[in-house]
Design a protein around this motif. Structure first.
Motif, PDB file in Angstrom:
ATOM      1  N   LEU A  88      -1.972  -1.563 -13.088  1.00 41.26           N
ATOM      2  CA  LEU A  88      -3.219  -1.561 -12.322  1.00 41.26           C
ATOM      3  C   LEU A  88      -3.712  -2.979 -12.041  1.00 41.26           C
ATOM      4  CD1 LEU A  88      -4.956   1.470 -14.048  1.00 41.26           C
ATOM      5  CD2 LEU A  88      -3.954   1.391 -11.752  1.00 41.26           C
ATOM      6  N   THR A  89      -3.496  -3.896 -12.988  1.00 42.25           N
ATOM      7  CA  THR A  89      -3.852  -5.300 -12.759  1.00 42.25           C
ATOM      8  C   THR A  89      -3.048  -5.864 -11.596  1.00 42.25           C
ATOM      9  OG1 THR A  89      -4.447  -5.610 -15.080  1.00 42.25           O
ATOM     10  CG2 THR A  89      -3.929  -7.592 -13.809  1.00 42.25           C
ATOM     11  N   THR A  90      -1.747  -5.590 -11.592  1.00 47.80           N
ATOM     12  CA  THR A  90      -0.874  -6.057 -10.507  1.00 47.80           C
ATOM     13  C   THR A  90      -1.290  -5.453  -9.170  1.00 47.80           C
ATOM     14  OG1 THR A  90       0.961  -6.355 -12.041  1.00 47.80           O
ATOM     15  CG2 THR A  90       1.527  -6.146  -9.710  1.00 47.80           C
ATOM     16  N   ALA A  91      -1.780  -4.220  -9.188  1.00 51.64           N
ATOM     17  CA  ALA A  91      -2.209  -3.545  -7.962  1.00 51.64           C
ATOM     18  C   ALA A  91      -3.577  -4.032  -7.470  1.00 51.64           C
ATOM     19  CB  ALA A  91      -2.246  -2.033  -8.179  1.00 51.64           C
ATOM     20  N   GLY A  92      -4.215  -4.917  -8.238  1.00 52.27           N
ATOM     21  CA  GLY A  92      -5.503  -5.461  -7.824  1.00 52.27           C
ATOM     22  C   GLY A  92      -6.705  -4.633  -8.208  1.00 52.27           C
ATOM     23  N   VAL A  93      -6.517  -3.674  -9.104  1.00 52.34           N
ATOM     24  CA  VAL A  93      -7.634  -2.839  -9.562  1.00 52.34           C
ATOM     25  C   VAL A  93      -8.507  -3.674 -10.499  1.00 52.34           C
ATOM     26  CG1 VAL A  93      -8.248  -0.771 -10.886  1.00 52.34           C
ATOM     27  CG2 VAL A  93      -6.303  -0.725  -9.302  1.00 52.34           C
ATOM     28  N   ASP A  94      -9.805  -3.453 -10.435  1.00 47.45           N
ATOM     29  CA  ASP A  94     -10.761  -4.127 -11.304  1.00 47.45           C
ATOM     30  C   ASP A  94     -10.675  -3.495 -12.690  1.00 47.45           C
ATOM     31  OD1 ASP A  94     -12.917  -5.395 -12.492  1.00 47.45           O
ATOM     32  OD2 ASP A  94     -14.424  -4.492 -11.180  1.00 47.45           O
ATOM     33  N   VAL A  95      -9.934  -4.140 -13.590  1.00 49.44           N
ATOM     34  CA  VAL A  95      -9.749  -3.617 -14.942  1.00 49.44           C
ATOM     35  C   VAL A  95     -10.366  -4.570 -15.957  1.00 49.44           C
ATOM     36  CG1 VAL A  95      -7.638  -2.350 -14.398  1.00 49.44           C
ATOM     37  CG2 VAL A  95      -7.478  -4.673 -15.229  1.00 49.44           C
ATOM     38  N   GLY A  96     -10.798  -4.010 -17.065  1.00 50.23           N
ATOM     39  CA  GLY A  96     -11.290  -4.816 -18.172  1.00 50.23           C
ATOM     40  C   GLY A  96     -10.136  -5.231 -19.060  1.00 50.23           C
ATOM     41  N   ASP A  97     -10.467  -5.904 -20.132  1.00 46.75           N
ATOM     42  CA  ASP A  97      -9.453  -6.333 -21.095  1.00 46.75           C
ATOM     43  C   ASP A  97      -8.795  -5.125 -21.753  1.00 46.75           C
ATOM     44  OD1 ASP A  97     -10.094  -8.996 -20.638  1.00 46.75           O
ATOM     45  OD2 ASP A  97     -11.521  -9.079 -22.309  1.00 46.75           O
ATOM     46  N   LEU A  98      -7.526  -5.275 -22.096  1.00 46.89           N
ATOM     47  CA  LEU A  98      -6.835  -4.268 -22.895  1.00 46.89           C
ATOM     48  C   LEU A  98      -7.324  -4.443 -24.325  1.00 46.89           C
ATOM     49  CD1 LEU A  98      -4.670  -2.061 -23.197  1.00 46.89           C
ATOM     50  CD2 LEU A  98      -3.008  -3.897 -23.569  1.00 46.89           C
ATOM     51  N   LEU A  99      -7.952  -3.420 -24.869  1.00 47.18           N
ATOM     52  CA  LEU A  99      -8.522  -3.488 -26.212  1.00 47.18           C
ATOM     53  C   LEU A  99      -7.519  -2.947 -27.218  1.00 47.18           C
ATOM     54  CD1 LEU A  99     -12.097  -2.208 -25.325  1.00 47.18           C
ATOM     55  CD2 LEU A  99     -11.275  -4.577 -25.455  1.00 47.18           C
ATOM     56  N   LEU A 100      -7.197  -3.766 -28.180  1.00 48.08           N
ATOM     57  CA  LEU A 100      -6.222  -3.398 -29.211  1.00 48.08           C
ATOM     58  C   LEU A 100      -6.867  -3.585 -30.575  1.00 48.08           C
ATOM     59  CD1 LEU A 100      -3.132  -5.240 -27.653  1.00 48.08           C
ATOM     60  CD2 LEU A 100      -3.621  -2.784 -27.594  1.00 48.08           C
ATOM     61  N   TRP A 101      -7.624  -2.590 -31.005  1.00 47.95           N
ATOM     62  CA  TRP A 101      -8.305  -2.627 -32.288  1.00 47.95           C
ATOM     63  C   TRP A 101      -7.466  -1.916 -33.345  1.00 47.95           C
ATOM     64  CZ3 TRP A 101     -12.676  -0.445 -28.996  1.00 47.95           C
ATOM     65  CH2 TRP A 101     -13.428  -1.470 -28.416  1.00 47.95           C
ATOM     66  N   ASP A 102      -7.640  -2.320 -34.589  1.00 49.26           N
ATOM     67  CA  ASP A 102      -6.919  -1.668 -35.685  1.00 49.26           C
ATOM     68  C   ASP A 102      -7.384  -0.232 -35.914  1.00 49.26           C
ATOM     69  OD1 ASP A 102      -5.406  -3.926 -36.193  1.00 49.26           O
ATOM     70  OD2 ASP A 102      -6.784  -4.685 -37.731  1.00 49.26           O
ATOM     71  N   THR A 103      -8.627   0.061 -35.595  1.00 47.61           N
ATOM     72  CA  THR A 103      -9.210   1.362 -35.932  1.00 47.61           C
ATOM     73  C   THR A 103      -9.359   2.308 -34.743  1.00 47.61           C
ATOM     74  OG1 THR A 103     -11.407   0.404 -35.643  1.00 47.61           O
ATOM     75  CG2 THR A 103     -10.480   0.394 -37.884  1.00 47.61           C
ATOM     76  N   ALA A 104      -8.835   1.935 -33.576  1.00 45.92           N
ATOM     77  CA  ALA A 104      -8.964   2.785 -32.390  1.00 45.92           C
ATOM     78  C   ALA A 104      -7.689   2.677 -31.554  1.00 45.92           C
ATOM     79  CB  ALA A 104     -10.168   2.355 -31.562  1.00 45.92           C
ATOM     80  N   PRO A 105      -7.416   3.681 -30.738  1.00 45.32           N
ATOM     81  CA  PRO A 105      -6.221   3.610 -29.889  1.00 45.32           C
ATOM     82  C   PRO A 105      -6.393   2.549 -28.792  1.00 45.32           C
ATOM     83  CG  PRO A 105      -7.497   5.575 -29.395  1.00 45.32           C
ATOM     84  CD  PRO A 105      -8.143   4.924 -30.575  1.00 45.32           C
ATOM     85  N   PRO A 106      -5.267   2.018 -28.270  1.00 43.61           N
ATOM     86  CA  PRO A 106      -5.355   1.062 -27.163  1.00 43.61           C
ATOM     87  C   PRO A 106      -6.093   1.679 -25.977  1.00 43.61           C
ATOM     88  CG  PRO A 106      -3.131   1.119 -28.058  1.00 43.61           C
ATOM     89  CD  PRO A 106      -3.886   2.262 -28.681  1.00 43.61           C
ATOM     90  N   MET A 107      -6.949   0.855 -25.336  1.00 44.91           N
ATOM     91  CA  MET A 107      -7.735   1.355 -24.209  1.00 44.91           C
ATOM     92  C   MET A 107      -8.218   0.217 -23.342  1.00 44.91           C
ATOM     93  SD  MET A 107     -11.341   2.352 -26.061  1.00 44.91           S
ATOM     94  CE  MET A 107     -10.583   3.116 -27.482  1.00 44.91           C
ATOM     95  N   PHE A 108      -8.656   0.575 -22.125  1.00 41.72           N
ATOM     96  CA  PHE A 108      -9.284  -0.392 -21.228  1.00 41.72           C
ATOM     97  C   PHE A 108     -10.159   0.355 -20.227  1.00 41.72           C
ATOM     98  CE2 PHE A 108      -5.269   0.725 -19.226  1.00 41.72           C
ATOM     99  CZ  PHE A 108      -5.581   0.867 -17.879  1.00 41.72           C
ATOM    100  N   ALA A 109     -11.072  -0.391 -19.631  1.00 52.27           N
ATOM    101  CA  ALA A 109     -11.936   0.170 -18.595  1.00 52.27           C
ATOM    102  C   ALA A 109     -11.379  -0.207 -17.231  1.00 52.27           C
ATOM    103  CB  ALA A 109     -13.353  -0.380 -18.741  1.00 52.27           C
ATOM    104  N   LEU A 110     -11.656   0.630 -16.241  1.00 48.36           N
ATOM    105  CA  LEU A 110     -11.342   0.288 -14.859  1.00 48.36           C
ATOM    106  C   LEU A 110     -12.506   0.721 -13.991  1.00 48.36           C
ATOM    107  CD1 LEU A 110     -10.472   2.901 -12.875  1.00 48.36           C
ATOM    108  CD2 LEU A 110      -8.536   2.915 -14.408  1.00 48.36           C
ATOM    109  N   ARG A 111     -12.637   0.070 -12.846  1.00 46.63           N
ATOM    110  CA  ARG A 111     -13.681   0.412 -11.908  1.00 46.63           C
ATOM    111  C   ARG A 111     -13.053   0.793 -10.579  1.00 46.63           C
ATOM    112  NH1 ARG A 111     -15.025  -2.395 -15.742  1.00 46.63           N
ATOM    113  NH2 ARG A 111     -13.802  -4.185 -15.108  1.00 46.63           N
ATOM    114  N   ASP A 112     -13.548   1.886 -10.006  1.00 53.57           N
ATOM    115  CA  ASP A 112     -13.058   2.311  -8.698  1.00 53.57           C
ATOM    116  C   ASP A 112     -13.705   1.442  -7.617  1.00 53.57           C
ATOM    117  OD1 ASP A 112     -15.607   3.366  -8.104  1.00 53.57           O
ATOM    118  OD2 ASP A 112     -14.972   5.450  -8.258  1.00 53.57           O
ATOM    119  N   PRO A 113     -13.361   1.620  -6.360  1.00 51.82           N
ATOM    120  CA  PRO A 113     -13.927   0.763  -5.312  1.00 51.82           C
ATOM    121  C   PRO A 113     -15.458   0.811  -5.204  1.00 51.82           C
ATOM    122  CG  PRO A 113     -11.982   1.855  -4.485  1.00 51.82           C
ATOM    123  CD  PRO A 113     -12.276   2.461  -5.838  1.00 51.82           C
TER     124      PRO A 113
END
Length: 125
Positions: A88-113
């Motif tokens: 999605l980053t390569t596609a130019g989508v507005d994405v947040g940081d990839l969050l890699l916490w020890d106590t939660a699954p990997p995740m990130f935010a994205l925003r639509d147009p």
């Protein structure tokens, strides 16, 4: 009091341009169009869905009291958050940081147009 409610069908996301939103959710995120109908002269109902899930995202026209650009609270599940983040980053989508916490699954935010925020995450362990 008892109701007969049994499932969730759709969650509405307010958008300013249904065609542009449909293009983003279909062509960029890879959802399929499950319904696209003009129900009245100025009322169109558009639903998109992920494979193998019964809940739809309804792309509804934003209006007073239901403005675009909100945190939807919607969590989309993925098998590989890091790979989707890179794609999605390569596609130019507005994405947040990839969050890699020890106590939660990997995740990130994205925003639509329209600036609506959704979240992508791997299933909890």
């Amino acid at each position: 009091m008892t109701t007969h409610l049994r499932s969730l069908h759709a969650v509405a996301i307010p958008v300013t341009d249904q065609d542009a939103a449909l293009g983003f959710y279909r062509d960029v995120l890879g959802l399929t169009v499950s319904l696209d109908e003009h129900l009245a002269d100025d009322f169109r109902w558009v639903e998109v869905a992920l494979p193998d899930t019964p809940v739809r995202l309804a792309l509804v026209r934003a209006e007073d009291g239901f403005a675009a650009g909100r945190d939807t609270g919607i969590r989309l599940m993925t098998a590989d958050a890091a790979a989707d983040h890179a794609t999605l980053t390569t596609a130019g989508v507005d994405v947040g940081d990839l969050l890699l916490w020890d106590t939660a699954p990997p995740m990130f935010a994205l925003r639509d147009p329209d600036g609506n925020t959704l979240y992508v995450m791997e299933p909890p362990a």
